[in-house]
Scaffold this active site. Structure first.
Site, short mmCIF file in Angstrom:
data_model
loop_
_atom_site.label_atom_id
_atom_site.label_comp_id
_atom_site.label_asym_id
_atom_site.label_seq_id
_atom_site.Cartn_x
_atom_site.Cartn_y
_atom_site.Cartn_z
N HIS A 196 0.83 -1.21 0.00
CA HIS A 196 0.00 0.00 0.00
C HIS A 196 0.86 1.26 0.00
O HIS A 196 0.64 2.18 -0.78
CB HIS A 196 -0.92 0.02 1.22
CG HIS A 196 -1.52 1.37 1.48
ND1 HIS A 196 -2.63 1.83 0.80
CD2 HIS A 196 -1.15 2.38 2.32
CE1 HIS A 196 -2.92 3.06 1.22
NE2 HIS A 196 -2.03 3.42 2.14
N HIS A 239 1.38 5.36 -2.49
CA HIS A 239 1.84 6.71 -2.13
C HIS A 239 3.05 7.20 -2.89
O HIS A 239 3.12 8.37 -3.27
CB HIS A 239 2.18 6.75 -0.63
CG HIS A 239 0.99 6.80 0.27
ND1 HIS A 239 0.20 7.93 0.42
CD2 HIS A 239 0.45 5.86 1.09
CE1 HIS A 239 -0.76 7.68 1.29
NE2 HIS A 239 -0.64 6.43 1.70
N GLU A 266 -5.30 9.88 0.61
CA GLU A 266 -5.72 8.48 0.65
C GLU A 266 -6.85 8.16 -0.32
O GLU A 266 -6.84 7.12 -0.97
CB GLU A 266 -6.14 8.09 2.08
CG GLU A 266 -4.99 8.02 3.07
CD GLU A 266 -4.06 6.84 2.83
OE1 GLU A 266 -4.30 6.02 1.92
OE2 GLU A 266 -3.05 6.75 3.56
N SER A 278 -4.29 1.45 -4.46
CA SER A 278 -3.77 0.15 -4.02
C SER A 278 -4.87 -0.86 -3.75
O SER A 278 -4.59 -1.97 -3.30
CB SER A 278 -2.92 0.34 -2.75
OG SER A 278 -3.70 0.88 -1.70
#
Length: 276
Positions: free
Chosen positions: A136, A141, A182, A201
């Protein structure tokens, strides 16, 4: 004194990760040699599965930057990525044992250091995991940290977080992070696309966030976003949409103190509450 793990949201088990390895700032060495063949295989399969559905769903900037992660057949060494990342935007990756408290998290971001959980999910967690793991954090990110505008926004967010902590306003600022970094959406010339790491993700939420008629998609404003609660264990029912990364960066200019004071006197929105 040993550092303590952070707990976000409801959970019946303690956070995963060996926090005895962590320094006072919660960082630790990435023990790359400890990854097993199964760990690398899990990362590879997750990577391939997500890549298959990126076209038409992920932001163009994310797709362009993804190759900067390096080889997809194995979990990358953070030091290898850092050689490219520092040259691009002066950011660095640092390993952490898992979720960390807000203030150390803000401090790292303010210093252009992004904390990456160094363990990976077990094969039986392939479809879903509550806590962020190395896949993730890396896949979701890190590619956009190669984008100068997003990189500067993240540093500014960290600096703002340190101030929010002093003002007792971390929850409001955390909602901004949740609904942008996010679970943010961006409107590009080709249509709506995802740029949030939690979406990018996730095999299920990526197509859901862009195409499903179920959730509402609102233009991003600081006040509405900071008043909206969120859930960590289901697809979002509310997404906030930006028109450009420049817009996101400009929204964080100025002093948030008056905004925090005003919002404290206003009711909150539930995560699934429809905009009036």
């Amino acid at each position: 004194m040993a550092v303590q793990p952070a707990v976000y949201g409801a959970s019946e088990r303690p956070p995963r990760g060996d926090y005895t390895r962590a320094a006072d700032d919660y960082t630790c060495a990435q023990n790359w040699a400890a990854y097993t063949a199964q760990d690398h295989d899990t990362y590879h399969r997750l990577y391939l599965r997500q890549c298959e559905q990126l076209p038409g769903l992920a932001s163009a900037a994310f797709i362009a930057a993804l190759p900067q992660l390096g080889a997809k057949e194995r979990i990358p060494r953070f030091d290898d990525i850092n050689e490219r990342l520092y040259k691009a935007t002066r950011w660095q990756l640092v390993a952490v044992p898992g979720l960390i408290p807000e203030v150390p998290f803000f401090q790292l971001l303010a210093n252009r250091k992004f904390p990456v959980t160094d363990w990976i999910r077990r094969p039986e967690e392939f479809e879903y995991i509550v806590e962020p793991d190395v896949f993730h954090d890396l896949f979701g990110h890190v590619p956009l940290l190669f984008n100068p505008m997003l990189a500067d926004y993240m540093q500014r967010y960290g600096e703002g977080g340190l101030k929010a902590a002093r003002l007792g306003s971390c929850e409001m600022l955390a909602r901004l992070y949740w609904y942008t970094i996010e679970f943010g959406l961006i409107r590009e010339s080709a249509g709506l696309r995802a740029y949030g790491a939690g979406i990018l993700s996730s095999h299920g939420e990526l197509p859901y966030s862009v195409h499903s008629p179920e959730p509402q998609r609102l233009p991003l404003t600081l006040e509405r976003t900071m008043r909206t609660r969120y859930k960590i264990d289901s697809y979002q029912q509310t997404y906030f949409v930006i028109d450009s990364f420049e817009q996101l960066f400009q929204l964080t200019e100025g002093d948030f103190t008056p905004l925090y004071e005003r919002l404290r006197g206003l009711p909150e929105f539930a995560a699934d509450e429809r905009n009036p």
